[in-house]
Design an enzyme around this catalytic site. Structure first.
Site, short mmCIF file in Angstrom:
data_model
loop_
_atom_site.label_atom_id
_atom_site.label_comp_id
_atom_site.label_asym_id
_atom_site.label_seq_id
_atom_site.Cartn_x
_atom_site.Cartn_y
_atom_site.Cartn_z
N SER A 183 -2.05 25.67 44.28
CA SER A 183 -2.05 27.13 44.32
C SER A 183 -1.48 27.65 43.01
CB SER A 183 -1.17 27.62 45.47
OG SER A 183 -0.89 29.01 45.37
N TYR B 153 7.88 26.76 48.44
CA TYR B 153 6.42 26.74 48.42
C TYR B 153 5.91 26.40 47.02
CZ TYR B 153 1.58 28.24 49.14
OH TYR B 153 0.20 28.27 49.23
#
Length: 325
Positions: free
Chosen positions: A161, A187
């Site tokens: 990501s 994350y």
């Protein structure tokens, strides 16, 4: 694979290309794929596109009932088997069953993941985002390695990501054992780990002619956002004050059908031959992150996610963690 090797190929596709468009001229009949998280969001659309091209797809599932419902309208050869990335026993059992039933794997797509969730521990106490997004897939890939190297041309795709830009690997405290938990730092670390994983894995697949790639699928509203309150998504600029998609999101976000396209491009494109381990976005190899400017946060790949030494260090750390689990 240094960041200098991140050179776009001018693939002819773009940010809003669909998975079906990417695969339109590619013959995949008779191939076999495993797609984690393949019954929700972009994973579901990845499965749909592959099955439409004659690929036999196996989807590991935590919830057989939910999977049966969401996969019911997918045409093609799609089967499921129980597996939970947070449960190493189930990962090993799933992999053992695959090795027994299948001699080779054409595509392993490590798509499943969790994002910005409350602090939790999985396995032997791993921080959950690192544990599920990275270590669960690391364990699965390691267990499947005999099949992954049994034929030339196997491709593994790890979903990273643009959030990798938030944080590199926190080498001194990967599990947030000694510092306060931060869901976005966790994350970001996990997404950096996904990119470094593909980098290191490609070297281990090279002798058999396989390769691994990491991909940023783009901004997409899926169940991945389930842990984010509406107020936070408004603050992030994804929703307006009424809870509707913001103008920024309307312009930049993709549909799930568009979101699966970079995964499928990385799994199938001949343009990636000889370029193992690269990080991809918008159906192409991503360029290095701009030094500054409006796209620096949302496009390109940072050097820390393309560092061979960091990739090998993470691989060694991951092997040690797995051995202790």
């Amino acid at each position: 694979m240094a960041v200098s090797e991140q050179v776009p190929t001018q693939s002819g596709f773009h940010a809003k290309s669909s998975g079906a468009e990417v695969l339109a001229d590619i013959d995949l009949a008779g191939k076999f794929a495993i797609v984690t998280g393949g019954y929700s969001g972009i994973g579901l659309e990845t499965v749909r596109a592959l099955a439409a091209k004659g690929v036999s797809v196996l989807v590991p599932v935590r919830s057989p009932e939910k999977a049966a419902a969401t996969l019911a309208d997918v045409d093609g050869d799609v089967t499921t088997a129980v597996m939970d990335l947070a449960d190493l026993t189930s990962v090993r059992r799933f992999a053992a069953d695959v090795l027994k039933a299948r001699g080779s794997i054409d595509f392993l797509i490590n798509n499943a993941g969790i994002m910005a969730c409350p602090e939790a521990r999985v396995g032997p106490g791993w921080e959950s985002q690192f544990g599920v997004n990275h270590m669960g897939h690391f364990a699965l890939t390691q267990a499947l390695m005999p099949s992954l190297i049994s034929q030339a041309g196997t491709r593994v795709v790890a979903l990273s990501s643009t959030a990798h830009k938030i944080c590199g690997i926190r080498w001194d405290d990967i599990q947030f054992s000694d510092t306060p938990y931060d869901k976005w730092q966790a994350y970001g670390q996990a997404k950096t780990a996904n990119a470094l994983f593909a980098n290191a894995l490609s070297r281990r697949l090279k002798a058999s002619g396989g390769a691994a790639f990491s991909v940023h699928p783009g901004g997409i509203f899926t169940p991945l956002q389930r842990h984010l309150p509406q107020e936070e998504m408004i603050a992030l600029g994804w929703l307006d004050e009424n809870g509707d998609l913001s103008e920024l999101a309307k312009q930049g976000f993709k549909t799930p059908e568009q979101g699966c396209s970079t995964t499928l491009w990385a799994a199938s494109s001949a343009l990636l031959d000889g370029k193992p381990g690269v990080y991809c976005e918008n159906c192409d190899i991503a360029a290095p992150t701009e030094a500054e400017g409006p796209l620096a946060r949302y496009a390109g790949v940072d050097a820390h996610a393309c560092d061979d030494d960091a990739a090998e260090r993470l691989w060694a750390v991951s092997e040690a963690l797995l051995a202790q689990a």
